[in-house]
Design a protein around this motif. Structure first.
Motif, PDB file in Angstrom:
ATOM      1  N   ASN A  21      24.291  42.371 152.905  1.00  0.00           N
ATOM      2  CA  ASN A  21      23.834  41.272 152.066  1.00  0.00           C
ATOM      3  C   ASN A  21      23.097  41.814 150.860  1.00  0.00           C
ATOM      4  N   SER A  22      22.936  40.976 149.863  1.00  0.00           N
ATOM      5  CA  SER A  22      22.188  41.321 148.653  1.00  0.00           C
ATOM      6  C   SER A  22      21.242  40.184 148.304  1.00  0.00           C
ATOM      7  N   LEU A  23      20.180  40.525 147.611  1.00  0.00           N
ATOM      8  CA  LEU A  23      19.182  39.553 147.180  1.00  0.00           C
ATOM      9  C   LEU A  23      19.566  38.972 145.834  1.00  0.00           C
ATOM     10  N   LEU A  24      19.581  37.651 145.740  1.00  0.00           N
ATOM     11  CA  LEU A  24      19.791  36.953 144.478  1.00  0.00           C
ATOM     12  C   LEU A  24      18.485  36.317 144.032  1.00  0.00           C
ATOM     13  N   SER A  25      18.191  36.386 142.754  1.00  0.00           N
ATOM     14  CA  SER A  25      17.052  35.663 142.200  1.00  0.00           C
ATOM     15  C   SER A  25      17.547  34.729 141.101  1.00  0.00           C
ATOM     16  N   PHE A  26      16.870  33.596 140.983  1.00  0.00           N
ATOM     17  CA  PHE A  26      17.243  32.579 140.010  1.00  0.00           C
ATOM     18  C   PHE A  26      16.005  32.193 139.198  1.00  0.00           C
ATOM     19  N   LYS A  27      16.067  32.418 137.903  1.00  0.00           N
ATOM     20  CA  LYS A  27      15.016  31.963 136.999  1.00  0.00           C
ATOM     21  C   LYS A  27      15.548  30.749 136.245  1.00  0.00           C
ATOM     22  N   VAL A  28      14.926  29.612 136.445  1.00  0.00           N
ATOM     23  CA  VAL A  28      15.398  28.363 135.850  1.00  0.00           C
ATOM     24  C   VAL A  28      15.080  28.371 134.352  1.00  0.00           C
ATOM     25  N   LEU A  29      16.111  28.235 133.517  1.00  0.00           N
ATOM     26  CA  LEU A  29      15.934  28.245 132.065  1.00  0.00           C
ATOM     27  C   LEU A  29      15.821  26.841 131.487  1.00  0.00           C
ATOM     28  N   THR A  30      16.553  25.884 132.070  1.00  0.00           N
ATOM     29  CA  THR A  30      16.425  24.476 131.681  1.00  0.00           C
ATOM     30  C   THR A  30      16.239  23.655 132.950  1.00  0.00           C
ATOM     31  N   ASN A  82       9.013  38.198 152.814  1.00  0.00           N
ATOM     32  CA  ASN A  82       9.021  39.498 153.479  1.00  0.00           C
ATOM     33  C   ASN A  82       9.749  39.463 154.823  1.00  0.00           C
ATOM     34  N   SER A  83       9.736  38.313 155.475  1.00  0.00           N
ATOM     35  CA  SER A  83      10.409  38.198 156.770  1.00  0.00           C
ATOM     36  C   SER A  83      11.929  38.062 156.615  1.00  0.00           C
ATOM     37  N   GLU A  84      12.392  37.709 155.408  1.00  0.00           N
ATOM     38  CA  GLU A  84      13.812  37.447 155.183  1.00  0.00           C
ATOM     39  C   GLU A  84      14.506  38.546 154.394  1.00  0.00           C
ATOM     40  N   VAL A  85      13.773  39.261 153.580  1.00  0.00           N
ATOM     41  CA  VAL A  85      14.368  40.160 152.588  1.00  0.00           C
ATOM     42  C   VAL A  85      13.895  41.587 152.834  1.00  0.00           C
ATOM     43  N   SER A  86      14.786  42.546 152.628  1.00  0.00           N
ATOM     44  CA  SER A  86      14.433  43.950 152.853  1.00  0.00           C
ATOM     45  C   SER A  86      13.437  44.463 151.818  1.00  0.00           C
ATOM     46  N   LYS A  87      13.488  43.898 150.606  1.00  0.00           N
ATOM     47  CA  LYS A  87      12.497  44.278 149.590  1.00  0.00           C
ATOM     48  C   LYS A  87      11.185  43.577 149.919  1.00  0.00           C
ATOM     49  N   LYS A  88      10.130  44.322 150.176  1.00  0.00           N
ATOM     50  CA  LYS A  88       8.868  43.737 150.610  1.00  0.00           C
ATOM     51  C   LYS A  88       7.917  43.556 149.434  1.00  0.00           C
ATOM     52  N   LEU A  89       7.176  42.449 149.460  1.00  0.00           N
ATOM     53  CA  LEU A  89       6.153  42.169 148.461  1.00  0.00           C
ATOM     54  C   LEU A  89       4.773  42.391 149.073  1.00  0.00           C
ATOM     55  N   SER A  90       3.830  42.804 148.242  1.00  0.00           N
ATOM     56  CA  SER A  90       2.462  43.023 148.711  1.00  0.00           C
ATOM     57  C   SER A  90       1.822  41.695 149.079  1.00  0.00           C
ATOM     58  N   GLU A  91       1.157  41.668 150.224  1.00  0.00           N
ATOM     59  CA  GLU A  91       0.432  40.474 150.631  1.00  0.00           C
ATOM     60  C   GLU A  91      -0.929  40.465 149.937  1.00  0.00           C
ATOM     61  N   VAL A  92      -1.255  39.320 149.328  1.00  0.00           N
ATOM     62  CA  VAL A  92      -2.424  39.215 148.458  1.00  0.00           C
ATOM     63  C   VAL A  92      -3.284  38.050 148.915  1.00  0.00           C
ATOM     64  N   ASP A  93      -4.608  38.198 148.755  1.00  0.00           N
ATOM     65  CA  ASP A  93      -5.529  37.123 149.124  1.00  0.00           C
ATOM     66  C   ASP A  93      -5.325  35.917 148.221  1.00  0.00           C
ATOM     67  N   GLU A  94      -5.594  34.732 148.744  1.00  0.00           N
ATOM     68  CA  GLU A  94      -5.500  33.510 147.962  1.00  0.00           C
ATOM     69  C   GLU A  94      -6.621  33.439 146.938  1.00  0.00           C
ATOM     70  N   LEU A  95      -6.398  32.596 145.922  1.00  0.00           N
ATOM     71  CA  LEU A  95      -7.342  32.399 144.820  1.00  0.00           C
ATOM     72  C   LEU A  95      -7.679  33.713 144.116  1.00  0.00           C
ATOM     73  N   THR A  96      -6.630  34.452 143.772  1.00  0.00           N
ATOM     74  CA  THR A  96      -6.801  35.697 143.037  1.00  0.00           C
ATOM     75  C   THR A  96      -5.841  35.738 141.848  1.00  0.00           C
ATOM     76  N   VAL A  97      -6.272  36.441 140.804  1.00  0.00           N
ATOM     77  CA  VAL A  97      -5.443  36.726 139.629  1.00  0.00           C
ATOM     78  C   VAL A  97      -5.624  38.199 139.313  1.00  0.00           C
ATOM     79  N   SER A  98      -4.805  38.728 138.405  1.00  0.00           N
ATOM     80  CA  SER A  98      -4.944  40.129 138.030  1.00  0.00           C
ATOM     81  C   SER A  98      -6.109  40.307 137.059  1.00  0.00           C
TER      82      SER A  98
END
Length: 281
Positions: free
Chosen positions: A5-14, A118-134
């Motif tokens: 399988n492969s991961l698809l991403s969709f960025k909505v333009l309209t 993370n439970s569905e996709v092989s590419k894992k994202l970092s788990e981050v605390d809520e109410l945070t920004v960079s």
């Protein structure tokens, strides 16, 4: 049976309307949603049909590989009843755009969305605390608050959010995501995706008179996923009744797919244009 399988991403333009045909609430034509979370989604059947139409517009409806990939649709193959080589999962939400007092708008996600990805996709994202920004965020005020729609949140700055933004940017093309990304609590994220979509009121026009069709009620409302929404899905590759010419189903799909396509209703109104990436490419 699917082999890979492969991961698809969709960025909505309209604004995108993947509808359910009708609703019992105040919106006449609501969008598709998950029953248990109320998160917006795009059904796998809608994705499959949209991809098939996209391939047909490029390669021609009678292209043999299209029937092998998606299944026989009034095809000229000797065997007409078989499953296609491609399968799709529902497209689920990853980022949702929300109007911000500062910085125009924010990209919001929540811990549950990241955990589910993370439970569905092989590419894992970092788990981050809520109410945070960079630390480079451009949406928070001097006192550390952010104001999204009419709600104020006190947020902390975290290096983890920058790392998360970098990981997501490798999946979907968003420049300077770390400046807009905010991790909201699960409940607040659910509130926004439930009530901050676009709702448009339209008129039904009588074709003969060119005026509002009063017999049908005239006005109706349609719900849309707003532009800048980001969703993800999986495409699965298996076997077909015949071999693809010179390529595997995965190679054929990756070579011939479009980077921009249309999904959902109101195509003639310019709705549902999305940018598609596979495994971040």
């Amino acid at each position: 049976m699917y082999k890979e399988n492969s991961l698809l991403s969709f960025k909505v333009l309209t604004p995108l309307h993947a509808g359910v045909g009708g609703g019992l609430g105040v919106i006449d034509l609501p969008i598709q949603r998950e029953k248990h979370t109320n998160f917006p989604k795009i059904e796998a059947s809608s994705l499959k049909g949209s991809f098939r139409e996209s391939f047909e517009s490029t390669l021609g409806r009678e292209t043999k590989e299209i029937h092998l990939a998606f299944g026989c649709d009034d095809c000229k193959l000797e065997v007409k009843e078989f499953a296609g080589a491609l399968g799709f999962s529902d497209a689920r939400i990853l980022l949702f755009p929300i109007k911000s007092v500062k910085g125009i708008f924010a990209y919001a996600t929540c811990p549950y969305v990241i955990e589910r990805f993370n439970s569905e996709v092989s590419k894992k994202l970092s788990e981050v605390d809520e109410l945070t920004v960079s630390k480079s965020s451009t949406i928070n005020l001097k006192n550390g608050d952010i104001i999204l729609e009419e709600y104020a949140f006190n947020v902390a700055r975290s290096d983890k959010v920058k790392k998360l933004a970098s990981e997501i940017s490798k999946i979907v093309n968003i420049k300077n995501l770390e400046q807009r990304l905010v991790v909201l609590p699960n409940n607040e994220f659910t509130e926004f995706v439930s009530h901050s979509t676009e709702v448009i009121t339209r008129n039904k026009i009588n074709n003969e008179t060119g005026t509002v069709d009063s017999k049908s009620g005239g006005l109706f409302t349609e719900e849309y996923l707003p532009a800048e929404t980001v969703l993800y899905s999986l495409v699965f590759f298996g076997n077909s009744i015949e071999e693809f010419r010179d390529k595997t189903p995965k190679e054929w799909f990756e070579k011939n797919r479009k980077s921009v396509m249309q999904i959902g209703g109101n195509r003639t109104l310019g709705k549902g244009i999305v940018e598609v990436a596979i495994n971040g490419k």
